[in-house]
Motif scaffolding. Sequence first.
Motif, PDB file in Angstrom:
ATOM      1  N   TRP A 120       0.893  -1.271  -0.018  1.00 38.94           N
ATOM      2  CA  TRP A 120       0.066   0.060   0.026  1.00 38.94           C
ATOM      3  C   TRP A 120       0.746   1.211  -0.036  1.00 38.94           C
ATOM      4  CZ3 TRP A 120      -3.963  -1.429   4.481  1.00 38.94           C
ATOM      5  CH2 TRP A 120      -4.897  -2.443   4.044  1.00 38.94           C
ATOM      6  N   ARG A 121       0.444   2.243  -0.879  1.00 41.28           N
ATOM      7  CA  ARG A 121       1.078   3.599  -0.910  1.00 41.28           C
ATOM      8  C   ARG A 121       0.178   4.717  -0.569  1.00 41.28           C
ATOM      9  NH1 ARG A 121       4.483   0.673   0.028  1.00 41.28           N
ATOM     10  NH2 ARG A 121       6.262   0.185  -1.131  1.00 41.28           N
ATOM     11  N   TYR A 122       0.543   5.574   0.672  1.00 38.84           N
ATOM     12  CA  TYR A 122      -0.301   6.492   0.788  1.00 38.84           C
ATOM     13  C   TYR A 122       0.582   7.825   0.424  1.00 38.84           C
ATOM     14  CZ  TYR A 122      -2.009   3.460   4.316  1.00 38.84           C
ATOM     15  OH  TYR A 122      -2.625   2.209   5.039  1.00 38.84           O
ATOM     16  N   GLU A 123      -0.123   8.933   0.174  1.00 41.45           N
ATOM     17  CA  GLU A 123      -0.260  10.183  -0.455  1.00 41.45           C
ATOM     18  C   GLU A 123       0.679  10.922   0.783  1.00 41.45           C
ATOM     19  OE1 GLU A 123      -0.239  11.154  -3.662  1.00 41.45           O
ATOM     20  OE2 GLU A 123      -0.927   9.408  -4.209  1.00 41.45           O
TER      21      GLU A 123
ATOM     22  N   ASP B 229     -13.890  -6.425   4.115  1.00 40.91           N
ATOM     23  CA  ASP B 229     -15.226  -5.777   3.909  1.00 40.91           C
ATOM     24  C   ASP B 229     -16.259  -7.004   3.833  1.00 40.91           C
ATOM     25  OD1 ASP B 229     -15.098  -6.822   1.269  1.00 40.91           O
ATOM     26  OD2 ASP B 229     -14.932  -4.636   0.483  1.00 40.91           O
ATOM     27  N   GLY B 230     -17.392  -6.721   3.624  1.00 42.22           N
ATOM     28  CA  GLY B 230     -18.508  -7.686   3.546  1.00 42.22           C
ATOM     29  C   GLY B 230     -18.111  -8.501   2.363  1.00 42.22           C
ATOM     30  N   ASP B 231     -17.604  -8.175   1.405  1.00 38.96           N
ATOM     31  CA  ASP B 231     -17.172  -9.122   0.105  1.00 38.96           C
ATOM     32  C   ASP B 231     -15.792  -9.995   0.405  1.00 38.96           C
ATOM     33  OD1 ASP B 231     -19.714  -8.117  -1.200  1.00 38.96           O
ATOM     34  OD2 ASP B 231     -18.348  -6.305  -1.865  1.00 38.96           O
ATOM     35  N   GLY B 232     -15.454  -9.660   1.337  1.00 41.71           N
ATOM     36  CA  GLY B 232     -13.772 -10.471   1.676  1.00 41.71           C
ATOM     37  C   GLY B 232     -12.956  -9.715   1.079  1.00 41.71           C
ATOM     38  N   THR B 233     -12.968  -8.449   0.635  1.00 40.49           N
ATOM     39  CA  THR B 233     -11.765  -7.799   0.016  1.00 40.49           C
ATOM     40  C   THR B 233     -11.005  -7.129   1.387  1.00 40.49           C
ATOM     41  OG1 THR B 233     -12.832  -7.031  -1.931  1.00 40.49           O
ATOM     42  CG2 THR B 233     -11.110  -5.531  -1.278  1.00 40.49           C
ATOM     43  N   LEU B 234      -9.528  -7.051   1.313  1.00 37.96           N
ATOM     44  CA  LEU B 234      -8.571  -6.560   1.974  1.00 37.96           C
ATOM     45  C   LEU B 234      -8.682  -5.226   2.266  1.00 37.96           C
ATOM     46  CD1 LEU B 234      -6.584  -7.231   4.305  1.00 37.96           C
ATOM     47  CD2 LEU B 234      -4.841  -7.063   2.227  1.00 37.96           C
ATOM     48  N   VAL B 235      -9.308  -4.467   3.466  1.00 38.04           N
ATOM     49  CA  VAL B 235      -9.367  -3.012   3.524  1.00 38.04           C
ATOM     50  C   VAL B 235      -8.846  -2.487   4.602  1.00 38.04           C
ATOM     51  CG1 VAL B 235     -11.587  -3.057   2.194  1.00 38.04           C
ATOM     52  CG2 VAL B 235     -11.717  -3.157   4.824  1.00 38.04           C
ATOM     53  N   GLY B 236      -7.945  -3.318   5.334  1.00 37.11           N
ATOM     54  CA  GLY B 236      -7.321  -2.600   6.573  1.00 37.11           C
ATOM     55  C   GLY B 236      -6.547  -3.833   7.424  1.00 37.11           C
TER      56      GLY B 236
ATOM     57  N   ASP C  94      -6.976   3.848  -0.572  1.00 37.90           N
ATOM     58  CA  ASP C  94      -8.251   4.408  -1.217  1.00 37.90           C
ATOM     59  C   ASP C  94      -9.146   4.678  -0.583  1.00 37.90           C
ATOM     60  OD1 ASP C  94      -6.533   3.936  -3.529  1.00 37.90           O
ATOM     61  OD2 ASP C  94      -7.479   2.048  -3.991  1.00 37.90           O
ATOM     62  N   LEU C  95      -9.362   4.304   0.881  1.00 40.05           N
ATOM     63  CA  LEU C  95     -10.622   4.386   1.727  1.00 40.05           C
ATOM     64  C   LEU C  95     -10.380   5.480   2.743  1.00 40.05           C
ATOM     65  CD1 LEU C  95     -11.427   0.597   2.439  1.00 40.05           C
ATOM     66  CD2 LEU C  95     -12.354   2.171   0.505  1.00 40.05           C
ATOM     67  N   THR C  96      -9.227   5.948   2.690  1.00 36.02           N
ATOM     68  CA  THR C  96      -8.710   7.102   3.932  1.00 36.02           C
ATOM     69  C   THR C  96      -9.420   8.266   3.561  1.00 36.02           C
ATOM     70  OG1 THR C  96      -6.668   7.678   2.852  1.00 36.02           O
ATOM     71  CG2 THR C  96      -6.952   5.948   4.643  1.00 36.02           C
ATOM     72  N   GLY C  97      -9.896   9.264   4.319  1.00 38.01           N
ATOM     73  CA  GLY C  97     -10.493  10.470   4.079  1.00 38.01           C
ATOM     74  C   GLY C  97     -11.806  10.416   3.479  1.00 38.01           C
ATOM     75  N   GLN C  98     -12.683   9.448   3.777  1.00 38.70           N
ATOM     76  CA  GLN C  98     -13.854   9.067   3.200  1.00 38.70           C
ATOM     77  C   GLN C  98     -14.980   8.934   4.323  1.00 38.70           C
ATOM     78  OE1 GLN C  98     -14.404   6.069   0.073  1.00 38.70           O
ATOM     79  NE2 GLN C  98     -12.405   6.626  -0.864  1.00 38.70           N
ATOM     80  N   GLY C  99     -14.730   9.425   5.584  1.00 34.72           N
ATOM     81  CA  GLY C  99     -15.607   9.347   6.560  1.00 34.72           C
ATOM     82  C   GLY C  99     -15.796   7.897   7.307  1.00 34.72           C
ATOM     83  N   LEU C 100     -15.060   6.828   6.923  1.00 35.41           N
ATOM     84  CA  LEU C 100     -15.037   5.399   7.226  1.00 35.41           C
ATOM     85  C   LEU C 100     -14.353   5.157   8.766  1.00 35.41           C
ATOM     86  CD1 LEU C 100     -14.779   3.904   3.885  1.00 35.41           C
ATOM     87  CD2 LEU C 100     -16.814   4.223   5.153  1.00 35.41           C
ATOM     88  N   GLY C 101     -13.553   6.181   9.020  1.00 33.43           N
ATOM     89  CA  GLY C 101     -12.850   6.005  10.317  1.00 33.43           C
ATOM     90  C   GLY C 101     -13.128   5.626  11.438  1.00 33.43           C
ATOM     91  N   ARG C 102     -14.469   6.150  11.878  1.00 30.71           N
ATOM     92  CA  ARG C 102     -15.082   6.004  13.147  1.00 30.71           C
ATOM     93  C   ARG C 102     -15.456   4.332  13.050  1.00 30.71           C
ATOM     94  NH1 ARG C 102     -18.646   9.201  16.981  1.00 30.71           N
ATOM     95  NH2 ARG C 102     -19.404   7.414  18.235  1.00 30.71           N
TER      96      ARG C 102
END
Length: 151
Positions: A19-22, A54-61, A81-89
Amino acid sequence: MEFNLVPVTGSAAEKIAEWRYEPPYDFYNLDADPEDYAAFMDPSNWETKFAVEDGDGTLVGFFDLTPRNQFVEVGLGMHPDLTGQGLGRTFVEAGLRHARDDLEADVFELAVATFNDRAISVYEDIGFEYVETYSQRTNGGEYEFLRMRRE
Protein backbone atom coordinates in the motif's frame (compact mmCIF):
# COMPACT_ATOMS: atom_id res chain seq x y z
CA MET A 1 -19.29 -0.50 4.98
CA GLU A 2 -18.90 -3.71 6.96
CA PHE A 3 -15.53 -4.45 8.61
CA ASN A 4 -14.61 -7.99 9.68
CA LEU A 5 -11.37 -8.89 11.45
CA VAL A 6 -9.73 -12.17 10.50
CA PRO A 7 -6.29 -13.59 11.32
CA VAL A 8 -3.62 -12.06 9.11
CA THR A 9 -2.02 -14.31 6.49
CA GLY A 10 1.19 -14.02 4.51
CA SER A 11 -0.79 -13.00 1.45
CA ALA A 12 -2.58 -10.24 3.35
CA ALA A 13 0.67 -9.00 4.92
CA GLU A 14 2.30 -8.78 1.49
CA LYS A 15 -0.64 -6.80 0.09
CA ILE A 16 -0.61 -4.41 3.05
CA ALA A 17 3.14 -3.88 2.63
CA GLU A 18 2.49 -2.73 -0.95
CA TRP A 19 0.00 0.00 0.00
CA ARG A 20 1.16 3.52 -0.84
CA TYR A 21 -0.21 6.60 0.88
CA GLU A 22 -0.01 10.14 -0.49
CA PRO A 23 2.22 12.66 1.35
CA PRO A 24 2.30 13.40 4.21
CA TYR A 25 0.66 10.05 4.97
CA ASP A 26 3.43 8.22 3.08
CA PHE A 27 5.02 8.23 6.53
CA TYR A 28 2.73 5.20 7.09
CA ASN A 29 4.00 3.20 4.12
CA LEU A 30 5.13 -0.02 5.76
CA ASP A 31 8.52 -0.01 4.10
CA ALA A 32 9.27 3.55 5.29
CA ASP A 33 11.01 1.96 8.29
CA PRO A 34 12.94 -1.28 7.69
CA GLU A 35 12.52 -2.44 11.32
CA ASP A 36 8.75 -1.87 11.26
CA TYR A 37 8.54 -3.67 7.93
CA ALA A 38 10.52 -6.68 9.20
CA ALA A 39 8.40 -6.90 12.36
CA PHE A 40 5.16 -6.71 10.39
CA MET A 41 6.21 -9.38 7.91
CA ASP A 42 7.52 -11.81 10.56
CA PRO A 43 4.91 -14.57 11.07
CA SER A 44 5.99 -14.96 14.70
CA ASN A 45 4.41 -11.52 15.29
CA TRP A 46 1.08 -12.32 13.64
CA GLU A 47 -0.63 -13.58 16.77
CA THR A 48 -1.81 -10.03 17.53
CA LYS A 49 -2.40 -8.93 13.94
CA PHE A 50 -5.68 -9.07 12.06
CA ALA A 51 -6.59 -8.35 8.46
CA VAL A 52 -9.78 -6.36 7.99
CA GLU A 53 -12.09 -7.41 5.18
CA ASP A 54 -15.22 -5.73 3.90
CA GLY A 55 -18.48 -7.63 3.45
CA ASP A 56 -17.22 -9.04 0.14
CA GLY A 57 -13.98 -10.37 1.64
CA THR A 58 -11.80 -7.64 0.13
CA LEU A 59 -8.78 -6.63 2.22
CA VAL A 60 -9.41 -3.07 3.44
CA GLY A 61 -7.19 -2.68 6.51
CA PHE A 62 -5.42 -4.22 9.46
CA PHE A 63 -5.25 -4.06 13.24
CA ASP A 64 -2.53 -4.98 15.68
CA LEU A 65 -4.15 -5.59 19.07
CA THR A 66 -1.37 -6.24 21.58
CA PRO A 67 -2.36 -6.97 25.18
CA ARG A 68 -0.27 -5.08 27.74
CA ASN A 69 -0.55 -5.23 31.54
CA GLN A 70 -3.51 -2.90 31.91
CA PHE A 71 -4.63 -2.13 28.37
CA VAL A 72 -4.57 -3.25 24.74
CA GLU A 73 -2.18 -1.36 22.49
CA VAL A 74 -3.90 -0.62 19.18
CA GLY A 75 -2.11 -0.25 15.87
CA LEU A 76 -4.08 0.06 12.66
CA GLY A 77 -4.11 0.97 9.04
CA MET A 78 -6.79 1.43 6.42
CA HIS A 79 -6.32 0.87 2.69
CA PRO A 80 -5.13 4.17 1.15
CA ASP A 81 -8.08 4.29 -1.27
CA LEU A 82 -10.51 4.35 1.68
CA THR A 83 -8.88 7.01 3.85
CA GLY A 84 -10.47 10.44 4.11
CA GLN A 85 -13.93 9.12 3.21
CA GLY A 86 -15.58 9.23 6.64
CA LEU A 87 -15.09 5.52 7.36
CA GLY A 88 -12.61 5.97 10.21
CA ARG A 89 -15.03 5.86 13.12
CA THR A 90 -16.74 2.64 11.98
CA PHE A 91 -13.37 1.09 11.13
CA VAL A 92 -11.77 1.84 14.51
CA GLU A 93 -14.89 0.78 16.41
CA ALA A 94 -14.81 -2.59 14.60
CA GLY A 95 -11.28 -3.18 15.87
CA LEU A 96 -12.12 -2.12 19.42
CA ARG A 97 -15.21 -4.32 19.42
CA HIS A 98 -13.06 -7.28 18.35
CA ALA A 99 -10.60 -6.54 21.17
CA ARG A 100 -13.45 -6.29 23.70
CA ASP A 101 -15.03 -9.54 22.55
CA ASP A 102 -11.92 -11.68 22.01
CA LEU A 103 -9.48 -10.18 24.53
CA GLU A 104 -12.03 -8.98 27.08
CA ALA A 105 -10.36 -5.58 26.88
CA ASP A 106 -11.91 -2.34 28.01
CA VAL A 107 -8.91 0.00 28.07
CA PHE A 108 -7.12 0.90 24.85
CA GLU A 109 -4.05 2.97 24.00
CA LEU A 110 -2.66 4.04 20.65
CA ALA A 111 -0.01 6.35 19.27
CA VAL A 112 -0.49 8.64 16.30
CA ALA A 113 1.87 11.04 14.55
CA THR A 114 0.95 14.56 15.67
CA PHE A 115 0.61 15.76 12.06
CA ASN A 116 -2.22 13.26 11.45
CA ASP A 117 -5.12 15.55 12.33
CA ARG A 118 -7.54 13.34 10.41
CA ALA A 119 -6.86 10.30 12.61
CA ILE A 120 -6.65 12.32 15.83
CA SER A 121 -10.10 13.74 15.11
CA VAL A 122 -11.54 10.21 14.69
CA TYR A 123 -9.90 8.99 17.89
CA GLU A 124 -11.17 11.98 19.89
CA ASP A 125 -14.64 11.50 18.40
CA ILE A 126 -14.85 7.95 19.76
CA GLY A 127 -13.59 8.80 23.22
CA PHE A 128 -9.80 8.61 23.13
CA GLU A 129 -8.12 11.23 25.29
CA TYR A 130 -4.68 12.81 25.28
CA VAL A 131 -2.09 11.09 27.52
CA GLU A 132 1.23 12.53 26.38
CA THR A 133 3.28 13.78 23.47
CA TYR A 134 6.68 12.21 22.89
CA SER A 135 9.43 11.97 20.28
CA GLN A 136 10.46 8.72 18.66
CA ARG A 137 13.15 7.83 16.16
CA THR A 138 11.56 6.08 13.17
CA ASN A 139 11.50 6.29 9.38
CA GLY A 140 15.00 7.76 9.35
CA GLY A 141 14.22 10.72 11.60
CA GLU A 142 12.81 11.95 14.88
CA TYR A 143 9.02 12.39 14.93
CA GLU A 144 6.50 13.60 17.44
CA PHE A 145 3.68 11.28 18.49
CA LEU A 146 0.57 11.65 20.56
CA ARG A 147 -0.33 8.82 22.93
CA MET A 148 -4.09 8.52 23.42
CA ARG A 149 -6.16 6.36 25.75
CA ARG A 150 -9.77 5.23 25.95
CA GLU A 151 -11.32 3.55 28.97
